[in-house]
Design a protein around this motif. Structure first.
Motif, PDB file in Angstrom:
ATOM      1  N   PRO A 178      -5.822  -1.366  -2.077  1.00  0.00           N
ATOM      2  CA  PRO A 178      -6.179  -0.295  -1.151  1.00  0.00           C
ATOM      3  C   PRO A 178      -5.594  -0.595   0.235  1.00  0.00           C
ATOM      4  CG  PRO A 178      -8.101  -1.658  -1.639  1.00  0.00           C
ATOM      5  CD  PRO A 178      -6.975  -2.183  -2.479  1.00  0.00           C
ATOM      6  N   ILE A 179      -5.113   0.445   0.867  1.00  0.00           N
ATOM      7  CA  ILE A 179      -4.482   0.229   2.166  1.00  0.00           C
ATOM      8  C   ILE A 179      -5.543   0.221   3.243  1.00  0.00           C
ATOM      9  CG2 ILE A 179      -2.750   1.105   3.779  1.00  0.00           C
ATOM     10  CD1 ILE A 179      -1.807   2.906   1.388  1.00  0.00           C
ATOM     11  N   ASP A 180      -5.801  -0.913   3.831  1.00  0.00           N
ATOM     12  CA  ASP A 180      -6.543  -0.923   5.089  1.00  0.00           C
ATOM     13  C   ASP A 180      -6.090  -2.103   5.929  1.00  0.00           C
ATOM     14  OD1 ASP A 180      -8.172  -3.197   4.907  1.00  0.00           O
ATOM     15  OD2 ASP A 180      -9.868  -2.113   4.064  1.00  0.00           O
ATOM     16  N   PHE A 181      -6.583  -2.169   7.145  1.00  0.00           N
ATOM     17  CA  PHE A 181      -6.096  -3.172   8.091  1.00  0.00           C
ATOM     18  C   PHE A 181      -6.200  -4.583   7.516  1.00  0.00           C
ATOM     19  CE2 PHE A 181      -7.378   0.401  10.741  1.00  0.00           C
ATOM     20  CZ  PHE A 181      -6.287   0.528  11.572  1.00  0.00           C
ATOM     21  N   ASP A 182      -7.379  -4.871   6.927  1.00  0.00           N
ATOM     22  CA  ASP A 182      -7.633  -6.250   6.525  1.00  0.00           C
ATOM     23  C   ASP A 182      -6.889  -6.653   5.266  1.00  0.00           C
ATOM     24  OD1 ASP A 182      -9.425  -6.317   8.722  1.00  0.00           O
ATOM     25  OD2 ASP A 182     -10.879  -5.238   7.486  1.00  0.00           O
ATOM     26  N   THR A 183      -6.846  -5.742   4.261  1.00  0.00           N
ATOM     27  CA  THR A 183      -6.157  -6.122   3.024  1.00  0.00           C
ATOM     28  C   THR A 183      -4.669  -6.345   3.283  1.00  0.00           C
ATOM     29  OG1 THR A 183      -5.922  -3.788   2.512  1.00  0.00           O
ATOM     30  CG2 THR A 183      -7.696  -4.964   1.402  1.00  0.00           C
ATOM     31  N   PRO A 204      -6.966   9.093   3.263  1.00  0.00           N
ATOM     32  CA  PRO A 204      -8.089   8.270   3.700  1.00  0.00           C
ATOM     33  C   PRO A 204      -7.681   6.802   3.661  1.00  0.00           C
ATOM     34  CG  PRO A 204      -8.797   9.831   2.014  1.00  0.00           C
ATOM     35  CD  PRO A 204      -7.300   9.896   2.073  1.00  0.00           C
ATOM     36  N   ILE A 205      -8.136   6.043   4.629  1.00  0.00           N
ATOM     37  CA  ILE A 205      -7.894   4.611   4.594  1.00  0.00           C
ATOM     38  C   ILE A 205      -8.577   4.087   3.333  1.00  0.00           C
ATOM     39  CG2 ILE A 205      -8.402   2.427   5.759  1.00  0.00           C
ATOM     40  CD1 ILE A 205      -8.022   3.853   8.376  1.00  0.00           C
ATOM     41  N   GLY A 206      -7.889   3.212   2.619  1.00  0.00           N
ATOM     42  CA  GLY A 206      -8.451   2.720   1.368  1.00  0.00           C
ATOM     43  C   GLY A 206      -7.764   3.312   0.146  1.00  0.00           C
ATOM     44  N   THR A 207      -6.935   4.323   0.352  1.00  0.00           N
ATOM     45  CA  THR A 207      -6.100   4.845  -0.729  1.00  0.00           C
ATOM     46  C   THR A 207      -5.159   3.715  -1.163  1.00  0.00           C
ATOM     47  OG1 THR A 207      -6.186   6.990   0.360  1.00  0.00           O
ATOM     48  CG2 THR A 207      -4.496   6.714  -1.315  1.00  0.00           C
ATOM     49  N   THR A 208      -4.805   3.668  -2.435  1.00  0.00           N
ATOM     50  CA  THR A 208      -3.943   2.564  -2.850  1.00  0.00           C
ATOM     51  C   THR A 208      -2.476   2.887  -2.552  1.00  0.00           C
ATOM     52  OG1 THR A 208      -3.559   3.398  -5.066  1.00  0.00           O
ATOM     53  CG2 THR A 208      -5.488   1.978  -4.759  1.00  0.00           C
ATOM     54  N   LEU A 209      -1.697   1.826  -2.453  1.00  0.00           N
ATOM     55  CA  LEU A 209      -0.263   1.989  -2.247  1.00  0.00           C
ATOM     56  C   LEU A 209       0.341   2.831  -3.370  1.00  0.00           C
ATOM     57  CD1 LEU A 209       0.618  -1.654  -1.175  1.00  0.00           C
ATOM     58  CD2 LEU A 209       1.041   0.379   0.201  1.00  0.00           C
ATOM     59  N   ARG A 210      -0.142   2.576  -4.582  1.00  0.00           N
ATOM     60  CA  ARG A 210       0.412   3.305  -5.724  1.00  0.00           C
ATOM     61  C   ARG A 210       0.194   4.813  -5.587  1.00  0.00           C
ATOM     62  NH1 ARG A 210       2.020   1.323 -10.431  1.00  0.00           N
ATOM     63  NH2 ARG A 210       0.764  -0.573 -10.328  1.00  0.00           N
ATOM     64  N   GLU A 211      -1.019   5.182  -5.188  1.00  0.00           N
ATOM     65  CA  GLU A 211      -1.286   6.619  -5.018  1.00  0.00           C
ATOM     66  C   GLU A 211      -0.336   7.236  -4.000  1.00  0.00           C
ATOM     67  OE1 GLU A 211      -5.847   7.671  -5.178  1.00  0.00           O
ATOM     68  OE2 GLU A 211      -5.616   5.568  -4.599  1.00  0.00           O
ATOM     69  N   VAL A 212      -0.136   6.531  -2.900  1.00  0.00           N
ATOM     70  CA  VAL A 212       0.725   7.090  -1.861  1.00  0.00           C
ATOM     71  C   VAL A 212       2.171   7.178  -2.353  1.00  0.00           C
ATOM     72  CG1 VAL A 212       1.678   6.729   0.445  1.00  0.00           C
ATOM     73  CG2 VAL A 212      -0.751   6.311   0.028  1.00  0.00           C
ATOM     74  N   ALA A 264      -2.476  -9.836   2.805  1.00  0.00           N
ATOM     75  CA  ALA A 264      -1.325  -9.930   1.909  1.00  0.00           C
ATOM     76  C   ALA A 264      -0.056 -10.338   2.658  1.00  0.00           C
ATOM     77  CB  ALA A 264      -1.109  -8.598   1.203  1.00  0.00           C
ATOM     78  N   GLY A 265      -0.177 -10.580   3.952  1.00  0.00           N
ATOM     79  CA  GLY A 265       0.993 -11.034   4.716  1.00  0.00           C
ATOM     80  C   GLY A 265       1.752  -9.899   5.366  1.00  0.00           C
ATOM     81  N   SER A 266       1.168  -8.702   5.330  1.00  0.00           N
ATOM     82  CA  SER A 266       1.814  -7.592   6.011  1.00  0.00           C
ATOM     83  C   SER A 266       0.892  -7.100   7.114  1.00  0.00           C
ATOM     84  CB  SER A 266       2.142  -6.485   5.012  1.00  0.00           C
ATOM     85  OG  SER A 266       2.904  -5.492   5.656  1.00  0.00           O
ATOM     86  N   MET A 267       1.017  -5.837   7.489  1.00  0.00           N
ATOM     87  CA  MET A 267       0.211  -5.265   8.559  1.00  0.00           C
ATOM     88  C   MET A 267       0.111  -3.783   8.307  1.00  0.00           C
ATOM     89  SD  MET A 267      -0.247  -6.766  11.935  1.00  0.00           S
ATOM     90  CE  MET A 267       0.547  -5.711  13.122  1.00  0.00           C
ATOM     91  N   MET A 268      -0.929  -3.174   8.847  1.00  0.00           N
ATOM     92  CA  MET A 268      -0.979  -1.714   8.852  1.00  0.00           C
ATOM     93  C   MET A 268       0.102  -1.203   9.797  1.00  0.00           C
ATOM     94  SD  MET A 268      -2.876   0.862   7.735  1.00  0.00           S
ATOM     95  CE  MET A 268      -4.598   1.221   7.921  1.00  0.00           C
TER      96      MET A 268
END
Ligand SMILES: Cc1cc2nc3c(=O)[nH]c(=O)nc-3n(C[C@H](O)[C@H](O)[C@H](O)COP(=O)(O)O)c2cc1C
Ligand code: SF4
Ligand code: SF4
Ligand code: FES
Lengths: 243, 622, 162
Positions: free
Chosen positions: B437-442, B394-402, B446-450
């Motif tokens: 959490p991973i989503d387009f805006d966060t 799901p979008i919003g899962t954290t990077l750590r979880e993934v 943070a200087g990256s992109m989805m």
């Protein structure tokens, strides 16, 4: 009529015209390199960047192809634009060396020094004007781009002389940095950049060279005019001199 | 297969196929997509087929009553070739052709589990027999990848047998086009091709245009060098994309569609082509679809190999048979796109979401994801991670979880250093941001992109300057070269970065690099140039120390940059076995047998073979 | 100039008919022609321009723009090193350097005797196996300089290691 503001000045622009056009008519300077009224806008050199504010949001656009819209506020000289322009010119000068044309523009936009190390590997700024004039106006399609990215260059196909080239010189005329040389001697016209050598045709009335053989053939193919007209130079034709 | 002419035809067909399929509850799946085939799954498939035949069964099965299925990727690529036995979902990993006999006789015919083929819990070393219990799968939510493993992607009957094209049926017979647009808008689906533009809004704009002809396009150019979810979707479930496109075309009033496929993906090309042909033959593409009077067809356009061709205006130029050069977008494609007609361009994964939204409804879909970004996203989790492959969360899962729960953390004993998301347009994020959490805006903040979903894990042995240089090198070659800031700016950025990795840059160069980055972002014509500096800016932001080490101390802390490292032999450990000496391709190693060897740094080309072949750990990077 | 195996006029008209002469399919047309010749000879490009009436400057631009196309003959053995990000961070550049050293050709070049072409590719979409090297269509996963060198020796491309 569309009402817009450029650098605080209220301007009536024509429906469908570009911000650049409107600014030029109002006497506001915006630097350009890849734009020429003879051909379609290309938005490649990025010198003409301006800020456009609309509904409270500001964006950076190229004025040479941005159509005027009712109520927009244009700024042509903010700090951000000045920085961008200067760096773009630095990049171009790093590429070509300091040609007189770029030097003039550099002074105008305030470039003091070129800080980049990779220097002078090509004299063409890749504005594409020569390619576009040859495609869109002359219709000869004699030159074009080769490759992509940093390797991009303008050449005749396979970088060899070709038959389509009329040696008309429209490319040389339009080149903003004047790097397409044309030489005429002993009845030939030469464009070394395109490896092109062409025989010139002398006017059958006054004897002056006035066109290349390819040009005459192109006009013949297009119009079907007879030799008596084709081989008379425009000057003589104007004075109704005939063979 | 007979033509489906009206609603009832499809309903009946589904009923029949579903029942037919249920008659064969137990079956074996082998992943046969590009990634799996490269690990030898083709031979495993053949061996299984042979064994099933030998056991007196029909391996091909009749219609959808199959015992053996070659399917799309199950995603757990580091364990390939993978074989799964349904309905229990017994998961066998790293299967060899020789295992086929046992799988057929023991598991398929006798329900016995073969322990040596099971995945083992890395902590307890306990074997885990069932797919759903494996951590890699347990923490995922597989909606888009749900059909991978259970259908043969090259068969339209298989797709229909599990409910495929039911969303199309619903859309065409129960919904009006504006209602579909509304549903997609309400679902808050955002484009999966990178920028995250709301799909419903795009559709709405195209729908309201008055035009004799409109187009829909599926962007399967997938140029991000580290992402392959679009390939996997097209190979593993092509009909879901086709179904999404037909629904979209109906919603906006398009009569013609294109799937633009990257040329490096021959198998995806093949399966997309087959899916279109089969759908056409079945009557789901072409004139008067399901008797509703709606007509629509899809063509394939093959790419020519150019990253920039994925950019929307370049892609359309490419379909028109021109070089993939972008132009400004002051007029949107939804107004004047392909051949100057209203056009909707969406990514493969975006299209694949559409049938799910129509089937289950926007409300259901809205329960997954974050406030502003709904649904799931597929990531290709690769690099220095233990479990690599495709994961859907799901979008919003954290990077750590993934990275840790699903990916199992770093593959070696080394430490996690950074994660790169968004491909060449994205950035590199440090450990401190892992709970984001991973989503387009966060990610953008943070200087990256989805981006398209590439997620590359880096450990301590990855040099951040080298990574930045890698991306700029890639982009400078992939830029179309039309506009000055991108073409010349990237050339100069590459020059500066190269000098940094060679220890020849100054601190002033770092400032110039940063300023130039901002100008390239600002002034470039298309998204390629506008995002190209992200890998540089993000590494400068989070790993500036590493840049400084290269510039000031002429030192590459990660031991990667060839000009700044030297291989050396530790005399105490060297036994003089000659192993490295005979293998050095340039004869840079001296020393007789039994004597301590020595590397001549001037001859050495830094290939590292000596370090690889030394069994005594006697070679190290100085 | 060696004789072309198929008469360009014939090959071009055949391929064009596959696409009903639609010049919008130029990329595919050129790809199919390249399959016949293994590169795009000048005569073929000229013939395409002649038959489609698309100006040659545009076709030449296309043929030099996309990575799919080669305007020079290529080697008998084509070695492709994946330089996608996942492969890169696992050190594919070292294998590429080694190949370059071993074959005596730079990346994306062909040896003078037309035996080898060494090329790079952005990503083949099999990242979990990286670094990947493809030799004439066969995939080799988890490549390192050491393993690459062994493959080269096995294939007889190099005789001995040092
Ligand atoms: C340089 C560049 C490359 C791109 N490559 C892709 C790609 O490979 N696949 C893709 O779907 N979108 C790609 N995009 C994004 C597309 O331009 C476009 O936004 C997208 O296909 C729209 O679909 P979506 O709204 O469903 O994401 C790229 C954009 C840029 C600037
Ligand atoms: S030769 Fe002159 S006109 Fe032609 S692209 Fe170069 S700079 Fe522009
Ligand atoms: S930003 Fe780069 S890729 Fe985009 S138009 Fe400019 S040169 Fe081409
Ligand atoms: S004049 Fe507008 S981009 Fe060149």
């Amino acid at each position: 009529m569309v009402k817009i503001t450029i650098d605080g000045k209220k301007i009536s622009a024509k429906e469908g015209e570009t911000v650049l056009k409107a600014a030029q008519r109002a006497g506001i300077f915006i630097p350009t390199l890849c734009n020429n009224d003879a051909v379609k806008p290309y938005s490649a050199c990025r010198m003409c960047l301006v800020e456009v504010a609309k509904n409270g949001r500001t964006k950076l656009v190229t004025s040479c192809d941005y159509p005027v819209e009712e109520g927009i506020e244009v700024n042509t000289n903010t700090e951000r634009i000045q920085r961008d322009r200067k760096v773009i010119l630095e990049l171009l000068i790093a590429r070509t060396g300091e040609t007189p044309e770029l030097k003039k523009l550099a002074e105008k936009v305030g470039v003091k020094e070129v800080r980049f190390k990779v220097r002078n590997f090509d004299d063409c700024i890749l504005c594409g004007l020569c390619v576009r004039v040859c495609d869109e106006v002359v219709g000869a399609h004699a030159i074009g781009f080769r490759g992509r990215g940093m390797e991009r260059e303008v050449v005749p196909p396979f970088d060899v002389e070709n038959e389509q080239c009329l040696a008309c010189g429209a490319c040389a005329e339009i080149c903003p940095v004047n790097i397409i040389d044309i030489f005429e001697h002993d009845g030939t016209r030469e464009l070394p950049k395109w490896h092109k050598k062409s025989r010139l045709v002398a006017c059958r009335v006054c004897g002056k060279y006035f066109a290349t053989e390819e040009e005459i053939e192109m006009i013949r193919a297009k119009t079907g005019l007879p030799d008596e007209i084709l081989y008379v130079c425009p000057d003589c034709r104007e004075h109704n001199f005939t063979i | 297969m007979r033509s489906i002419r009206k609603k009832e035809d499809l309903l009946n067909l589904y009923e029949n196929l579903r029942k037919e399929r249920e008659k064969q509850g137990k079956f074996i799946s082998v992943c046969v997509d590009t990634g799996c085939l490269a690990t030898g799954s083709g031979a495993v498939f053949s061996a299984l087929k042979e064994e099933i035949a030998k056991a007196g069964l029909n391996p091909e099965g009749e219609g959808v009553k199959k015992i053996l299925r070659g399917t799309g990727s199950l995603g757990f690529d580091s364990e390939n070739p993978v074989v799964v036995i349904y309905p229990e979902k017994i998961f066998y990993r790293k299967v060899r052709p020789g295992d086929a006999k046992y799988i057929v006789h023991k598991t398929l015919l006798n329900g016995e589990i073969i322990e040596r083929l099971l995945y083992k819990d890395p902590e307890t070393n306990e074997p885990i027999p069932y797919l759903d219990d494996i951590p890699f799968y347990k923490h995922q939510k597989r909606l888009l990848l749900a059909n991978h493993g259970i259908i043969d992607p090259l068969s339209i009957e298989e797709y229909i047998s599990i409910g495929g094209y039911q969303a199309l049926l619903k859309a065409l017979t129960e919904m009006e086009p504006p209602q579909i647009v509304e549903e997609v808008k309400k679902s808050k689906l955002r484009g999966r091709g990178g920028a995250g533009f709301p799909t419903g809004i795009k559709w709405e704009d195209a729908a309201k245009r008055d035009s004799d002809i409109k187009y829909v396009i599926c962007n399967a150019d997938e140029g991000d060098p580290g992402a392959y979810m679009d390939r996997s979707l097209l190979e593993g479930d092509p009909h879901s994309v086709v179904e999404g496109m037909i629904i979209g075309a109906y919603a906006v009033g398009a009569s013609h569609g294109y799937i633009y496929v990257r040329r490096e993906y021959p198998k995806a090309l093949e399966s997309a082509t087959k899916a279109i042909e089969d759908a056409r033959e079945a009557g789901l593409l072409g004139d008067n679809i399901l008797g509703t009077g709606f007509s629509f067809d899809i063509e394939i356009a093959r790419g020519g190999g150019a990253f920039v061709a994925g950019e929307s205006t370049a892609l359309m130029a490419s379909i028109e048979g021109k070089p993939a050069e972008p132009h400004t977008k002051y007029i949107h494609a939804t107004q004047a796109g392909l051949y100057s007609k209203p056009t909707v361009l969406n990514n493969v994964e975006t299209w694949a979401n559409v049938p799910i939204i129509i089937n289950k409804g926007a409300d259901w879909y809205g329960n997954i994801g974050t406030e502003k970004s709904k649904g799931t996203k597929i990531f290709s989790l690769v690099g220095a991670v233990k479990n690599s492959g495709l994961v859907e969360v799901p979008i919003g899962t954290t990077l750590r979880e993934v990275i840790f729960d699903i990916g199992g953390g770093i593959a070696s004993e080394k430490k996690f250093k950074a994660v790169q998301t968004g491909g060449p347009s994205g950035g590199v994020l440090p450990e401190s941001l892992l709970d984001m959490p991973i989503d387009f805006d966060t990610l953008t903040k943070a200087g990256s992109m989805m981006g398209s979903g590439g997620m590359i894990i880096m450990d301590e042995h990855t040099c951040m300057v080298d990574v930045a240089r890698y991306y700029i090198d890639f982009l400078s070659k992939e830029s179309c070269g039309k506009c000055t800031p991108c073409r010349e700016g990237l050339r100069q950025m590459l020059d500066i970065l190269t000098r940094i990795t060679q220890g020849e840059a100054t601190m002033d160069d770092l400032d110039l690099l940063e300023e130039l980055s901002y100008v390239v972002k600002d002034a470039s014509l298309c998204g390629l140039g506008q995002t190209a500096p992200n890998p540089v800016l993000s590494t400068l932001k989070y790993f500036r120390d590493e840049y400084v080490a290269h510039v000031r101390d002429k030192h590459c802390p990660a031991g990667v940059c060839a000009a700044l490292i030297e291989y050396e032999i530790i005399p105490e450990k060297c036994t003089g076995c000659l192993a490295c000496k005979v293998r050095c391709p340039v004869g840079a190693i001296e020393g007789e047998k039994g004597e301590v060897h020595k590397i001549d740094p001037d001859k050495c080309i830094r290939c590292g073979i000596c370090m690889e072949v030394c069994t005594f750990d006697a070679v190290r990077i100085k | 100039m060696p004789q072309l195996p198929v008469e360009p006029a014939k090959a071009v008209s055949e391929i064009l008919s596959r696409y009903h002469g639609d010049p919008a399919r130029m990329i595919e047309i050129l790809q199919d022609l390249q399959e016949i010749y293994r590169y795009l000879p000048k005569e073929v490009i000229e013939e395409v321009s002649h038959q489609t009436e698309i100006p040659i400057n545009r076709i030449y631009h296309i043929a030099t723009f996309y990575k799919a196309f080669h305007l020079e003959p290529r080697g008998e053995t084509i070695i492709t090193v994946c330089t996608g990000t996942a492969c890169h961070v696992r050190g594919s550049f070292r294998t590429l350097d080694l190949l370059s050293e071993r074959l005596g050709v730079k990346p994306n070049e062909t040896s003078g005797d037309l035996k080898y072409t060494l090329e790079t590719v952005g990503c083949v979409g099999a990242c979990a196996l990286g670094p990947i090297v493809i030799i004439n269509g066969k995939y080799y996963g988890h490549m390192t300089p050491d393993r690459m060198d062994r493959v080269l020796k096995r294939m007889g491309i190099i005789e001995k290691y040092s």
